[in-house]
Design an enzyme around this catalytic site. Structure first.
Site, PDB file in Angstrom:
ATOM      1  N   TRP A  16       0.903  -1.659   0.431  1.00 23.46           N
ATOM      2  CA  TRP A  16       0.046  -0.197  -0.413  1.00 23.46           C
ATOM      3  C   TRP A  16       0.726   1.049   0.096  1.00 23.46           C
ATOM      4  CZ3 TRP A  16      -5.627   1.585   0.604  1.00 23.46           C
ATOM      5  CH2 TRP A  16      -5.163   2.995   0.859  1.00 23.46           C
ATOM      6  N   ASN A  57      -0.153   5.572   0.032  1.00 26.34           N
ATOM      7  CA  ASN A  57      -0.890   7.002   0.287  1.00 26.34           C
ATOM      8  C   ASN A  57      -0.334   7.979  -0.264  1.00 26.34           C
ATOM      9  OD1 ASN A  57      -1.520   6.179   3.036  1.00 26.34           O
ATOM     10  ND2 ASN A  57      -2.040   7.916   2.876  1.00 26.34           N
ATOM     11  N   ASP A  58      -0.212   8.957   0.288  1.00 25.57           N
ATOM     12  CA  ASP A  58       0.342  10.791   0.100  1.00 25.57           C
ATOM     13  C   ASP A  58       1.853  10.333  -0.514  1.00 25.57           C
ATOM     14  OD1 ASP A  58      -2.142  10.984   1.998  1.00 25.57           O
ATOM     15  OD2 ASP A  58      -1.334  12.117   2.912  1.00 25.57           O
ATOM     16  N   GLN A  96       4.005   8.054   2.003  1.00 20.80           N
ATOM     17  CA  GLN A  96       2.769   7.111   3.610  1.00 20.80           C
ATOM     18  C   GLN A  96       3.127   5.644   2.515  1.00 20.80           C
ATOM     19  OE1 GLN A  96       1.107   7.617   6.374  1.00 20.80           O
ATOM     20  NE2 GLN A  96       2.446   9.026   6.356  1.00 20.80           N
ATOM     21  N   TRP A 127      -4.114   0.305   4.429  1.00 13.48           N
ATOM     22  CA  TRP A 127      -3.732   0.852   5.290  1.00 13.48           C
ATOM     23  C   TRP A 127      -2.971   0.327   6.660  1.00 13.48           C
ATOM     24  CZ3 TRP A 127      -4.207   3.936   9.831  1.00 13.48           C
ATOM     25  CH2 TRP A 127      -3.970   5.303   9.622  1.00 13.48           C
ATOM     26  N   PHE A 168       3.545   9.659   9.992  1.00  9.62           N
ATOM     27  CA  PHE A 168       2.407   9.918   8.834  1.00  9.62           C
ATOM     28  C   PHE A 168       2.673  10.838   8.295  1.00  9.62           C
ATOM     29  CE2 PHE A 168      -2.187   9.007  10.441  1.00  9.62           C
ATOM     30  CZ  PHE A 168      -1.830   8.180  11.021  1.00  9.62           C
ATOM     31  N   SER A 169       1.822  11.884   7.543  1.00  9.48           N
ATOM     32  CA  SER A 169       2.447  12.715   6.320  1.00  9.48           C
ATOM     33  C   SER A 169       3.510  13.758   6.330  1.00  9.48           C
ATOM     34  CB  SER A 169       1.369  13.015   5.752  1.00  9.48           C
ATOM     35  OG  SER A 169       1.143  12.087   4.931  1.00  9.48           O
ATOM     36  N   ARG A 215      -2.586  18.047  12.141  1.00 10.37           N
ATOM     37  CA  ARG A 215      -1.118  16.835  11.369  1.00 10.37           C
ATOM     38  C   ARG A 215      -0.565  17.327   9.961  1.00 10.37           C
ATOM     39  NH1 ARG A 215      -6.457  13.540  11.547  1.00 10.37           N
ATOM     40  NH2 ARG A 215      -6.732  13.693   9.497  1.00 10.37           N
ATOM     41  N   ASP A 216      -0.163  16.671   9.339  1.00  9.29           N
ATOM     42  CA  ASP A 216       1.015  17.119   7.920  1.00  9.29           C
ATOM     43  C   ASP A 216       1.644  18.525   7.647  1.00  9.29           C
ATOM     44  OD1 ASP A 216      -0.779  14.220   7.660  1.00  9.29           O
ATOM     45  OD2 ASP A 216      -2.315  15.380   6.425  1.00  9.29           O
ATOM     46  N   GLU A 247      -6.927  18.445   5.302  1.00 10.15           N
ATOM     47  CA  GLU A 247      -5.633  17.418   5.587  1.00 10.15           C
ATOM     48  C   GLU A 247      -4.342  17.999   4.653  1.00 10.15           C
ATOM     49  OE1 GLU A 247      -7.180  12.944   6.853  1.00 10.15           O
ATOM     50  OE2 GLU A 247      -6.838  13.521   4.346  1.00 10.15           O
TER      51      GLU A 247
HETATM   52  C1  FRU Z   1      -3.845  11.949   4.028  1.00 13.84           C
HETATM   53  C2  FRU Z   1      -4.200  11.339   4.846  1.00 13.84           C
HETATM   54  C3  FRU Z   1      -3.247  12.812   6.014  1.00 13.84           C
HETATM   55  C4  FRU Z   1      -1.983  11.699   7.109  1.00 13.84           C
HETATM   56  C5  FRU Z   1      -2.044  10.186   6.124  1.00 13.84           C
HETATM   57  C6  FRU Z   1      -1.677   9.233   7.011  1.00 13.84           C
HETATM   58  O1  FRU Z   1      -4.033  11.094   2.947  1.00 13.84           O
HETATM   59  O2  FRU Z   1      -5.651  11.014   6.266  1.00 13.84           O
HETATM   60  O3  FRU Z   1      -3.970  13.383   6.605  1.00 13.84           O
HETATM   61  O4  FRU Z   1      -0.792  12.197   7.823  1.00 13.84           O
HETATM   62  O5  FRU Z   1      -2.794  10.180   5.040  1.00 13.84           O
HETATM   63  O6  FRU Z   1      -1.883   8.118   6.214  1.00 13.84           O
END
Ligand code: FRU
Length: 491
Positions: A18, A20-21, A37, A45, A77-78, A145-146, A198
């Protein structure tokens, strides 16, 4: 079982598991870094860690081992990465340059609890050491976050933009050493504030003229993603204005809100590259090419998740205000094989197959006029399946329609629909240009010289690779249609 039918050849995907970001996009010492991610242990996830790939052209990526792994205390996380050239943090040691990652540490026990942490690398991003006194920004919140960190030259300090998702607020902090941070101010709620916010990003973007050349003027762009409220489910909006190192103030000449970055369902959590070399005259970003609504149901294996193409960014004054322009990275032209051209034609309520096949293609065409109905191209065509891309005269919008594009992620009632992006109507003296990238499991459309963008994942049956031109419900005049097969750049 490996099902590689939808494995793209020019978009980044991990070998397995997997993603993501995008995270920590940075250029350093001849390399573009793409962290992301990642679940190193599975195709869902979880166990969030930073995966890592490097490239020297933003197109050919080489995957490296996980750079920052989840530990017993936090998931990673991101966030973002900066080049600490003058060792302001003291983490690298005198005369040394560290890459410093700022990310959200999400507590594993008790679940949740988010604060901003840093880690540093002195081996070109291959391995990171967490700072001994993490976290560096902690408000004692469950959702916070982020962090996007960058060097703000006019005030000679680091700035962090970080989000309070439920409050729809972006907080700005400043630091001289990346370790001690002071809050400067907040932005929001503003624009679309229904879904949680986010992944903020904040950077300067040059303004271009009608001819696409830069005017020398610049503005600040503040981007934030929304978990819902976007017509495609999840997506990003932008604010255009000024940032003085303390506050972000929106300009009055910006187009009205919400200004969706991409009108498709599959462009999320975009991040711009920090520290680009001067050979780039525009910022570059890419996004996660998926949607939280169905990301976990996508039937790809042994990987799940891809990045969009890298896009070059500028702003342009239009009759509707100042707007974001996104163009596919210019270097993508280097992947083109011999073009296949088709002369201009006029179609009236008909569909003709073009002498082009392929699952990795760039297509350019234009529509000079359309009396009614819709006209455009069908791609990834096969028995009973096609993804339609074109202009809809009534809606005055370009669109991607995946109602007949193939498989639908299990249980997703909205996948098989149409996403529209408003554009000015075409005319014989100002045809509407459409540039399209087809890559096995996705279609990315850039229309009207980058003013309207739509990104959609599709899941066509194996071998479906036909291309057709169509006009339905009216008469359309097409300009030249050019197709280029694209050379594979992923392993
Ligand atoms: C966005 C998000 C971020 C977080 C990350 C966790 O896709 O939800 O806000 O940091 O993914 O994987």
């Amino acid at each position: 079982m490996r099902n590689e039918a939808w494995r793209p050849s020019v978009h980044f995907t991990p070998d397995r598991n997997w993603i993501n970001d995008p995270n920590g996009l940075v250029w350093f010492d001849g390399e573009y870094h793409l962290f992301y991610q990642h679940n190193p242990f599975g195709n869902d996830w979880g166990h969030m860690s930073w995966g890592h790939a490097v490239s020297n052209d933003l197109l050919h990526w080489h995957e490296l081992p996980v750079a920052i792994a989840e530990d017993e205390r936090v998931s990673i996380f991101s966030g973002s990465v900066v080049v600490d050239e003058h060792d302001t943090s003291g983490l690298a040691g005198p005369g040394q340059t560290a890459l410093v990652a700022a990310y959200t540490g999400c507590l594993r026990q008790p679940t949740g609890g988010q604060a901003q942490e840093i880690a540093y690398s002195t081996d070109r991003g291959r391995t990171f050491t967490p700072y001994a006194h993490n976290p560096v920004v902690d408000l004692g919140l469950r959702d916070f976050r982020d962090p996007k960190v960058f060097w703000h030259a006019p005030t000679a300090r680091w700035v962090m933009a970080v989000v309070l998702p439920h409050e729809h607020q972006i907080l700005f902090f400043a630091s001289t050493d990346l370790k001690a941070w002071r809050e400067l101010g907040r932005f929001g709620p503003a624009g679309e504030a229904v879904g949680i916010w986010e992944c903020p990003d904040l950077f300067e973007v040059p303004i271009e003229g009608e001819d696409g050349r830069l005017t020398g003027e610049r503005r600040w762009l503040l981007k934030v993603d929304s978990f819902s409220g976007h017509p495609g489910g999840t997506g990003a909006q932008v604010f255009i204005g000024h940032f003085d190192g303390m506050r972000f103030v929106e300009d009055r000449d910006a187009a009205p809100a919400p200004r969706w970055v991409d009108h498709g369902s599959d462009f999320y959590a975009a991040l711009s590259w920090n520290h680009l070399p001067p050979s780039h005259d525009r910022p570059v970003w890419l996004g996660w090419m998926s949607n939280h609504r169905y990301a976990g149901k996508l039937p790809t294996t042994p990987w799940r998740g891809a990045m969009s193409l890298p896009r070059e960014l500028s702003l342009r004054h239009t009759s509707g205000g100042l707007r974001l322009v996104q163009r596919p990275l210019a270097a993508l032209a280097g992947l083109r094989a011999e073009p296949i051209d088709r002369a201009p034609s006029s179609l009236h309520d008909e569909r003709i197959e073009l002498p082009v096949r392929g699952r990795a293609l760039e297509l350019q065409f234009s529509i000079a006029s359309l009396s009614a109905g819709e006209a455009g191209l069908e791609v990834l065509c096969g028995e009973g399946q096609a993804t339609r891309v074109g202009y809809d005269a009534e809606a005055q919008a370009v669109f991607i329609d995946r109602s007949r594009s193939g498989t639908v992620p299990e249980g997703d009632a909205h996948f098989a629909g149409r996403r529209l992006a408003p554009v000015r109507p075409p005319s014989p003296d100002r045809p509407l240009d459409l540039q399209l990238f087809v890559d096995a499991g996705s279609v990315e459309l850039f229309a009207d010289k980058g003013l309207a963008v739509i990104t959609e994942l599709v899941l066509p049956a194996a071998g479906h690779d036909g291309v057709a031109a169509f006009a339905s419900g009216g008469r359309a005049a097409f300009g030249t249609t050019t197709a280029w097969p694209l050379a594979r750049c992923m392993p």
